[in-house]
Scaffold this motif. Structure first.
Motif, PDB file in Angstrom:
ATOM      1  N   GLU A  22      85.349  34.777  58.569  1.00  0.00           N
ATOM      2  CA  GLU A  22      85.499  33.345  58.852  1.00  0.00           C
ATOM      3  C   GLU A  22      86.600  33.071  59.882  1.00  0.00           C
ATOM      4  O   GLU A  22      86.696  31.941  60.382  1.00  0.00           O
ATOM      5  CB  GLU A  22      85.794  32.569  57.570  1.00  0.00           C
ATOM      6  N   ASP A  23      87.409  34.075  60.190  1.00  0.00           N
ATOM      7  CA  ASP A  23      88.448  33.922  61.211  1.00  0.00           C
ATOM      8  C   ASP A  23      87.984  34.407  62.581  1.00  0.00           C
ATOM      9  O   ASP A  23      88.782  34.462  63.523  1.00  0.00           O
ATOM     10  CB  ASP A  23      89.715  34.684  60.808  1.00  0.00           C
ATOM     11  N   ILE A  24      86.700  34.755  62.693  1.00  0.00           N
ATOM     12  CA  ILE A  24      86.162  35.283  63.950  1.00  0.00           C
ATOM     13  C   ILE A  24      84.980  34.429  64.390  1.00  0.00           C
ATOM     14  O   ILE A  24      84.077  34.147  63.598  1.00  0.00           O
ATOM     15  CB  ILE A  24      85.695  36.751  63.789  1.00  0.00           C
ATOM     16  N   GLN A  25      84.980  34.026  65.643  1.00  0.00           N
ATOM     17  CA  GLN A  25      83.842  33.311  66.225  1.00  0.00           C
ATOM     18  C   GLN A  25      83.312  34.131  67.405  1.00  0.00           C
ATOM     19  O   GLN A  25      84.038  34.375  68.368  1.00  0.00           O
ATOM     20  CB  GLN A  25      84.269  31.926  66.721  1.00  0.00           C
ATOM     21  N   SER A  26      82.074  34.552  67.300  1.00  0.00           N
ATOM     22  CA  SER A  26      81.418  35.296  68.377  1.00  0.00           C
ATOM     23  C   SER A  26      80.232  34.470  68.853  1.00  0.00           C
ATOM     24  O   SER A  26      79.244  34.313  68.136  1.00  0.00           O
ATOM     25  CB  SER A  26      80.952  36.667  67.869  1.00  0.00           C
TER      26      SER A  26
END
Length: 239
Positions: free
Chosen positions: A90-94
């Motif tokens: 949830e702390d990563i946006q790809s």
């Protein structure tokens, strides 16, 4: 025969009428107390403990499928590294892949040079010192463009509330000095206005890939959480 009315009776009647209360008389209006208006400010210092990293995985050429495959492979390496470091999904946006054509112009003629295939990746680190190693890994594994990291303070709301309380105390201190100089006494608070908002964010300039040196140069420094208020105090004359 005309009836005569004594003059004394007319004078007495006029006198009585003059003694009657006026029907339209306005009641006494209350007078608002005198006031002193002052501004108060305060700052609470803290070291940012969170950082957001934004980077772009990009490749340019003419073979779109091959370019996308390379971008996907680099992205997969980044995501694998982050997972091994315990960074939550949830702390990563790809983001989805973007394809943009590249042109040049000769005598007004548009000539296709190729395509740029890119994917944007955004990572939030709960510990600011985690991001440096990730940046080094990304640059070593094909990432060529990194945006300016954005630092923030995780307990910014609590620090801002502290700053607000201190700003009100600062306003009271100013008002006490003004009242003493004017020979009056503060009796209460008429109004308090918040003139600031909580947004403590620090930034530093990210060097280009060929300028990147040791991870130790990425220091956020100490940042201020500021608050401002406007307070109106009621005053009265000293006894």
């Amino acid at each position: 025969m005309k009836r005569m009315i004594p003059l004394t009776l007319i004078v007495a009647s006029a006198a009585l009428l003059g003694c009657q209360p006026q029907a339209n008389a306005m009641p006494n209006e209350s007078v608002a107390p005198a006031t002193i208006s002052v501004n108060g400010s305060a700052a609470v210092e803290a070291v940012p403990d969170r950082v957001q990293v934004r980077l772009n995985v990009e490749r340019t050429g003419k073979d779109i499928p091959a370019l996308k495959e390379e971008v996907d492979a680099i992205t997969a390496e980044l995501l694998s590294y982050l997972a091994s470091e315990g960074i939550a999904k949830e702390d990563i946006q790809s983001y989805a892949v973007r394809i943009n054509p590249k042109y040049r112009y000769d005598d007004g003629e548009q000539i296709l040079l190729g395509y740029q295939v890119s994917r944007r990746v955004v990572v939030d680190f709960d510990e600011a010192d985690q991001h440096s190693a990730f940046l080094e890994f990304a640059l070593d594994n094909g990432v060529q463009r990194v945006e300016e990291p954005q630092y923030s303070i995780s307990n910014a709301d609590g620090l801002y509330e502290q700053a607000l309380a201190q700003a009100v105390a600062n306003a009271r201190s100013k008002a006490d000095k003004l009242a003493a100089a004017a020979g009056v006494t503060i009796t209460g608070v008429r109004q308090v206005n918040e003139n600031s908002h909580q947004a403590p964010v620090a930034r530093y300039r990210m060097m280009a890939a060929n300028e990147m040196g040791s991870a130790d140069v990425s220091l956020p420094g100490q940042q201020s959480v500021n608050a401002q208020v406007h307070v109106v105090f009621e005053i009265s004359a000293k006894d």
